[in-house]
Design an enzyme around this catalytic site. Sequence first.
Site, short mmCIF file in Angstrom:
data_model
loop_
_atom_site.label_atom_id
_atom_site.label_comp_id
_atom_site.label_asym_id
_atom_site.label_seq_id
_atom_site.Cartn_x
_atom_site.Cartn_y
_atom_site.Cartn_z
N ASN A 24 34.82 73.59 1.64
CA ASN A 24 34.49 73.67 0.27
C ASN A 24 34.67 75.03 -0.12
O ASN A 24 35.08 75.15 -1.51
CB ASN A 24 33.10 73.10 0.10
CG ASN A 24 32.60 73.61 -1.46
OD1 ASN A 24 33.15 72.99 -2.35
ND2 ASN A 24 31.84 74.44 -1.62
N TYR A 76 45.17 82.48 -7.39
CA TYR A 76 44.26 81.10 -7.11
C TYR A 76 45.02 79.94 -7.09
O TYR A 76 44.72 79.17 -6.13
CB TYR A 76 43.00 81.23 -8.26
CG TYR A 76 42.18 79.99 -8.16
CD1 TYR A 76 41.42 79.73 -7.02
CD2 TYR A 76 42.16 79.04 -8.86
CE1 TYR A 76 40.39 79.18 -6.90
CE2 TYR A 76 41.40 77.75 -9.00
CZ TYR A 76 40.63 77.69 -7.79
OH TYR A 76 39.49 76.73 -7.71
N LYS A 114 45.61 77.52 -3.65
CA LYS A 114 45.13 75.77 -4.00
C LYS A 114 46.31 75.10 -3.68
O LYS A 114 46.37 73.97 -3.16
CB LYS A 114 44.44 75.68 -5.41
CG LYS A 114 43.12 76.32 -5.49
CD LYS A 114 42.23 75.85 -4.28
CE LYS A 114 40.72 76.41 -4.18
NZ LYS A 114 39.89 75.82 -3.21
N ASP A 126 29.67 83.44 7.25
CA ASP A 126 30.80 83.95 6.34
C ASP A 126 31.95 83.14 7.00
O ASP A 126 32.58 83.48 8.08
CB ASP A 126 31.05 85.36 6.41
CG ASP A 126 32.22 86.05 5.78
OD1 ASP A 126 33.01 85.21 5.10
OD2 ASP A 126 32.30 87.00 5.67
#
Length: 253
Positions: free
Chosen positions: A88, A158, A162, A62
Amino acid sequence: MRLEGRIAVVTGAGLGIGKATALRFAEEGARLVLAERDDGRLTEVTELVRDLGAEALAVPCDVTDEASVTHLAQEAAKLGPVSILVNNVGGGRSGRITNLSVADWDHTMALSLRSMFLCTRAFVPAMQAQGYGRIVCLSSGARNGTVWNAFHTGASGYSTAKAGVTGFIRALAIELADDGITVNAVAPGPIDTELAGPYLRKMHEDGLEYSPIRMTPLHRLGTPREVADAVLFLASDEASYITGTTLDVTGGR
């Protein structure tokens, strides 16, 4: 065989872009450390990598948990000095700003930013000792706002996470330049992964005005392999004079 002999860690290797990257690296001769928290997915991708003739070490992990990432680094060191890291893991929970809970916001930041920080911090010392390293982080076209998500569901958490990837790689590229370590990002657009693909196609099939296929100049979803090819380039010596850069793989959007 652009990565022959290199030891590469790929996080979130069990699905989508992570899986495609692991397979692409295997084709190019890398020795893989595969990190994934789902045991079934981890077993499957490990077998596929080995079927390609590559060495693979599977580590359940994790990457949002500090102790788990420390264990990952210790296990990877048994294979040898890691010189490539692909951060990733990412994702988040949608929601319009007036309905977005603190828990959902924190969850999104942990997946995309905490995981990247923990893994990078864990593997940089080995790269510094070699005087060589390649770090590739997954950002997203959403860092500039993704119209279909923002308009239909809300995606501020989100997009913020990012966008944070860009700041991270820019600063770290400068910090680690003297150590021979490059730090870059790949920003995918709408990609036909196992999780996102059905949702993205349905938006188009439902005739929504702001659908990813309609708004992408190439008028199709990208494939995980197309993103993996970009990751491979930045992880290879062909990109030796590129650092602090975010490479868009967005079909022209």
